[in-house]
Design a protein around this motif. Sequence first.
Motif, PDB file in Angstrom:
ATOM      1  N   ILE A 189       0.947  -0.429  -0.340  1.00 57.70           N
ATOM      2  CA  ILE A 189      -0.067  -0.063  -0.026  1.00 57.70           C
ATOM      3  C   ILE A 189       0.993   1.234   0.021  1.00 57.70           C
ATOM      4  O   ILE A 189       2.002   1.490  -0.024  1.00 57.70           O
ATOM      5  N   ARG A 190       0.333   2.339  -0.258  1.00 62.62           N
ATOM      6  CA  ARG A 190       1.318   3.565  -0.327  1.00 62.62           C
ATOM      7  C   ARG A 190       1.131   4.618   1.194  1.00 62.62           C
ATOM      8  O   ARG A 190      -0.163   4.562   1.729  1.00 62.62           O
ATOM      9  N   VAL A 191       1.801   4.969   1.311  1.00 67.24           N
ATOM     10  CA  VAL A 191       2.111   5.772   2.143  1.00 67.24           C
ATOM     11  C   VAL A 191       0.834   7.021   1.810  1.00 67.24           C
ATOM     12  O   VAL A 191       0.379   7.860   1.227  1.00 67.24           O
ATOM     13  N   GLY A 192       0.178   7.363   2.848  1.00 73.65           N
ATOM     14  CA  GLY A 192      -1.116   8.349   3.001  1.00 73.65           C
ATOM     15  C   GLY A 192      -2.005   7.765   2.209  1.00 73.65           C
ATOM     16  O   GLY A 192      -2.990   8.645   1.530  1.00 73.65           O
ATOM     17  N   MET A 193      -2.308   7.486   0.780  1.00 76.48           N
ATOM     18  CA  MET A 193      -3.167   6.978   0.497  1.00 76.48           C
ATOM     19  C   MET A 193      -4.040   5.612   1.070  1.00 76.48           C
ATOM     20  O   MET A 193      -3.180   4.772   1.303  1.00 76.48           O
ATOM     21  N   PRO A 194      -5.849   5.874   1.324  1.00 76.69           N
ATOM     22  CA  PRO A 194      -6.238   4.985   1.812  1.00 76.69           C
ATOM     23  C   PRO A 194      -6.015   3.108   1.004  1.00 76.69           C
ATOM     24  O   PRO A 194      -6.101   3.528  -0.466  1.00 76.69           O
ATOM     25  N   SER A 195      -6.337   2.727   1.912  1.00 78.07           N
ATOM     26  CA  SER A 195      -6.464   0.987   0.838  1.00 78.07           C
ATOM     27  C   SER A 195      -7.181   0.467   1.595  1.00 78.07           C
ATOM     28  O   SER A 195      -7.674   0.191   2.932  1.00 78.07           O
ATOM     29  N   MET A 196      -7.497  -0.483   0.523  1.00 78.86           N
ATOM     30  CA  MET A 196      -9.505  -1.859   1.303  1.00 78.86           C
ATOM     31  C   MET A 196      -8.683  -2.879   2.038  1.00 78.86           C
ATOM     32  O   MET A 196      -7.724  -3.758   1.386  1.00 78.86           O
ATOM     33  N   PHE A 197      -9.246  -3.333   3.044  1.00 75.26           N
ATOM     34  CA  PHE A 197      -8.516  -4.267   3.993  1.00 75.26           C
ATOM     35  C   PHE A 197     -10.057  -5.051   4.322  1.00 75.26           C
ATOM     36  O   PHE A 197     -10.932  -4.485   4.576  1.00 75.26           O
ATOM     37  N   GLU A 198      -9.873  -6.311   3.757  1.00 75.48           N
ATOM     38  CA  GLU A 198     -11.347  -6.889   4.232  1.00 75.48           C
ATOM     39  C   GLU A 198     -11.055  -8.324   5.156  1.00 75.48           C
ATOM     40  O   GLU A 198     -10.041  -8.812   5.135  1.00 75.48           O
ATOM     41  N   ASP A 220       0.619   2.535  15.672  1.00 79.23           N
ATOM     42  CA  ASP A 220      -0.050   4.069  15.975  1.00 79.23           C
ATOM     43  C   ASP A 220       0.134   4.374  14.254  1.00 79.23           C
ATOM     44  O   ASP A 220      -0.501   5.573  14.105  1.00 79.23           O
ATOM     45  N   TRP A 221       0.347   4.022  13.359  1.00 78.33           N
ATOM     46  CA  TRP A 221       1.017   5.422  12.711  1.00 78.33           C
ATOM     47  C   TRP A 221       0.028   4.905  11.300  1.00 78.33           C
ATOM     48  O   TRP A 221      -0.291   5.170  10.600  1.00 78.33           O
ATOM     49  N   VAL A 222      -1.045   3.540  11.505  1.00 79.26           N
ATOM     50  CA  VAL A 222      -1.417   2.997  10.727  1.00 79.26           C
ATOM     51  C   VAL A 222      -2.973   3.860  11.149  1.00 79.26           C
ATOM     52  O   VAL A 222      -3.880   2.939  12.274  1.00 79.26           O
ATOM     53  N   LYS A 223      -3.802   4.423  10.035  1.00 78.93           N
ATOM     54  CA  LYS A 223      -5.234   5.056  10.838  1.00 78.93           C
ATOM     55  C   LYS A 223      -6.280   4.907   9.773  1.00 78.93           C
ATOM     56  O   LYS A 223      -5.925   4.395   8.166  1.00 78.93           O
ATOM     57  N   LEU A 224      -7.394   4.476  10.643  1.00 75.55           N
ATOM     58  CA  LEU A 224      -8.342   3.412   9.977  1.00 75.55           C
ATOM     59  C   LEU A 224      -9.269   4.458   9.218  1.00 75.55           C
ATOM     60  O   LEU A 224      -9.565   5.935   9.666  1.00 75.55           O
ATOM     61  N   ALA A 225      -9.776   5.313   7.627  1.00 78.73           N
ATOM     62  CA  ALA A 225     -10.011   6.159   7.309  1.00 78.73           C
ATOM     63  C   ALA A 225     -11.835   5.791   7.376  1.00 78.73           C
ATOM     64  O   ALA A 225     -12.847   6.458   7.281  1.00 78.73           O
ATOM     65  N   ALA A 254     -19.790 -13.276   6.931  1.00 80.20           N
ATOM     66  CA  ALA A 254     -19.833 -11.293   7.987  1.00 80.20           C
ATOM     67  C   ALA A 254     -19.131 -10.968   7.111  1.00 80.20           C
ATOM     68  O   ALA A 254     -17.627 -11.725   7.234  1.00 80.20           O
ATOM     69  N   ILE A 255     -18.761  -9.468   6.730  1.00 81.97           N
ATOM     70  CA  ILE A 255     -17.676  -9.607   5.827  1.00 81.97           C
ATOM     71  C   ILE A 255     -17.544  -7.829   6.969  1.00 81.97           C
ATOM     72  O   ILE A 255     -18.310  -7.229   7.320  1.00 81.97           O
ATOM     73  N   TRP A 256     -16.153  -7.835   7.009  1.00 86.28           N
ATOM     74  CA  TRP A 256     -15.947  -6.113   7.589  1.00 86.28           C
ATOM     75  C   TRP A 256     -14.444  -5.726   6.853  1.00 86.28           C
ATOM     76  O   TRP A 256     -13.899  -6.194   6.423  1.00 86.28           O
ATOM     77  N   LYS A 257     -15.032  -4.273   5.878  1.00 87.56           N
ATOM     78  CA  LYS A 257     -14.139  -3.880   5.151  1.00 87.56           C
ATOM     79  C   LYS A 257     -13.500  -2.776   5.562  1.00 87.56           C
ATOM     80  O   LYS A 257     -14.287  -1.867   6.728  1.00 87.56           O
ATOM     81  N   MET A 258     -12.406  -2.869   5.415  1.00 89.92           N
ATOM     82  CA  MET A 258     -12.088  -1.547   6.374  1.00 89.92           C
ATOM     83  C   MET A 258     -11.363  -0.625   5.099  1.00 89.92           C
ATOM     84  O   MET A 258     -10.377  -1.192   4.304  1.00 89.92           O
ATOM     85  N   GLN A 259     -11.098   0.595   5.405  1.00 95.62           N
ATOM     86  CA  GLN A 259      -9.981   1.374   4.757  1.00 95.62           C
ATOM     87  C   GLN A 259      -8.873   2.265   5.816  1.00 95.62           C
ATOM     88  O   GLN A 259      -8.926   2.888   6.361  1.00 95.62           O
ATOM     89  N   LEU A 260      -7.610   1.638   4.766  1.00 93.85           N
ATOM     90  CA  LEU A 260      -6.200   1.643   6.483  1.00 93.85           C
ATOM     91  C   LEU A 260      -5.022   2.609   5.700  1.00 93.85           C
ATOM     92  O   LEU A 260      -5.427   2.746   4.775  1.00 93.85           O
ATOM     93  N   VAL A 261      -4.560   4.372   5.918  1.00 96.00           N
ATOM     94  CA  VAL A 261      -3.745   5.393   5.427  1.00 96.00           C
ATOM     95  C   VAL A 261      -2.560   4.897   6.131  1.00 96.00           C
ATOM     96  O   VAL A 261      -3.561   5.678   7.946  1.00 96.00           O
ATOM     97  N   PRO A 262      -1.369   4.594   6.210  1.00 99.90           N
ATOM     98  CA  PRO A 262      -0.448   4.706   6.380  1.00 99.90           C
ATOM     99  C   PRO A 262      -0.119   5.579   6.862  1.00 99.90           C
ATOM    100  O   PRO A 262       0.214   6.174   5.759  1.00 99.90           O
ATOM    101  N   GLN A 263       1.213   5.866   7.487  1.00 95.50           N
ATOM    102  CA  GLN A 263       1.392   7.194   7.293  1.00 95.50           C
ATOM    103  C   GLN A 263       3.073   7.392   7.225  1.00 95.50           C
ATOM    104  O   GLN A 263       3.381   8.649   7.568  1.00 95.50           O
ATOM    105  N   GLU A 264       3.624   6.092   7.458  1.00 99.93           N
ATOM    106  CA  GLU A 264       5.301   5.502   7.251  1.00 99.93           C
ATOM    107  C   GLU A 264       5.574   5.211   5.934  1.00 99.93           C
ATOM    108  O   GLU A 264       4.664   4.479   5.855  1.00 99.93           O
TER     109      GLU A 264
END
Length: 635
Positions: A189-198, A220-225, A254-264
């Motif tokens: 995944i790219r720094v600062g860009m949201p990516s889809m996790f399931e 801590d440096w990976v945020k949930l968008a 059951a499906i859990w979709k998350m958009q994660l954004v790395p800061q580093e």
Amino acid sequence: MRRNLTIIGAMILVASLFVALSNAQDTGGNSVAEGVTQPVVQAADQLETSPFNDFVLSVPVGSGVLESATAEVATPTDTTSVLVVPATEQSVVDVPPVIVAQDEFPLVADLEAPSAFDPAATSAIAAPIVPAVQNIEFEVYAEQDAQPSAVPATIASGTNIARTSTPAGVTQLGYIPKIQIMTRIPQTIRVGMPSMFEIVAINQGDQLVEDVFVVTALPDWVKLAANETTHGSAASVDGELQWQVGRLASGARAIWKMQLVPQENRAFQLSTRWTVQPLGLATQVQVIQPELQLSLAGPQEMTYGETKIFTVRVTNTGNGDASDVTLRISPGVEDGQSIGEIAAGGSKLIELELTAEQAGAMKIQAAVSTVGCEAVQKELSIVILRPELVLEVKGPKNNFAGAPVKYQIQVSNNGDTVARDVTVNAVLPMGARYLQSGKPTETVKRNMSWEIGVVEPGATRTFEFECILLSEGENKLSMRVEAVAAETRSAVVVTRVRGVADLKLIVSDPAGPVRMDEEATYEIQVINRGTRVAHGIDVIAQFGYGVEPVKTTGQTAELIPGQVIFDSIASIAPGEKVTLKVYARADKEGRHKIRVKLVGQDPATTLIQEEMTWFLPAATTEDGPLLLEAQGAGK
């Protein structure tokens, strides 16, 4: 040209540094057990066609509990490494392999993901994790066996076992819920860009699973968008992402979709854990017990002497058969009588034939009992009605013989029900004659009866009859009244009868004139019309001047001029008659008197009777009247 080469060289240097940092991070963050094969994520040049890797983890989690048996399984964990590249890098780079480690559970090969989540052929697949639980011993307690019997059973993870029956009871086996957790993540995944996790939770068992709970930890440096779930709810709690799935039906996903954004710009691990409520095992032991119900039905009122049918119904409303059921009924079956066995839900009907033998209120009590069940009692109150007759007879205390006697009879009902078919019977005194329409009956009947029908409660029926008493002394009249269901009542009336001699004197003279040359016949009758014998009866016949008695018959007598003195008659019985005749001649024509006197001593009686007789001169043939003969003409 030189400038282009310089740019290419710088890019190669940055990539080499990134790989070195990534390998160092992965080595310090994962503890991989020895002997565990580590799946390798394919090169970055293949990520364009398969941006996600599917990690399928099929782990039955929790504990299956049956009586004393317990299976415990540690919480599964899926740790997956993710490569983060700078946002300025190209999407296709030559990246060294990234190692994905599995904690705590060995990987089992040859397990495919569900068809709906089947990734491309280039995806890396983590096999399901199976806990090492093989043999569990269960103890089942049955009512038939006083001691628990251990039944060994082999449980395969996530497998249903049917209940089996043994001579000792019923064995029921449980199983651990089979929940499969699958993660679909990009390898880079790219720094600062949201990516889809399931993350996908699948219930592969055949029972509903409760309280499915999934937790994933992020640096801590990976945020949930963004955050979205098909079941339950997800939120960030204390640095963890928690997904409360809740219930999950058999075969459901059951499906859990998350958009994660790395800061580093460095690799991190997506560590996923999950728990589930174990399936409880409830074994039902049936306890049976008979429960008897008793009903008593019958009339609430009866008439004395009447026979009625009462019904007793015994019903077993319990869930066990009632054996050797005993029924007691008072009055009637006080010692009890066995009515056999009554199956669960069955009943028995008993008919009782009871006869009312005591007037007033009474109770019928019934009780039923059996082994293992308390005795059940029932009571029925009834009232027994009965007519109560009262007989009263009124008559004279004294009476003369031969005189009519009137009796009055009263029949009263003092009971609480109707007296039916009431009959009054009488026994007349000896020698009594019943008077019918004022005249004595020709035949002597001592037994008499009258049917008076119905007498209502509180009513009185009255009637009278007459008879003639002929016997001296005490004359007893016996009366009796009878009715259906009533007690017979009797009464007696005594009349003291005094007998009398009742003499009658009858004098009969000739029917017409008598010639002087003929004898005139006089008939004297003495009759005793009384009920006693008349004693000492004297009879004297006296004639007027010119008539003299010639002779007598019926009793010796003394003839003196102008009169006849009969010898005393000793006795005349009741109803007897004495006839005396006197023959006399007249020597003087005309009307002459005869006087007869009767004097009785017992009873003292004096009777006198007189008659006149016309005497004519004697018949002559000279110059006399012409005499006619009865046969023909006169001469």
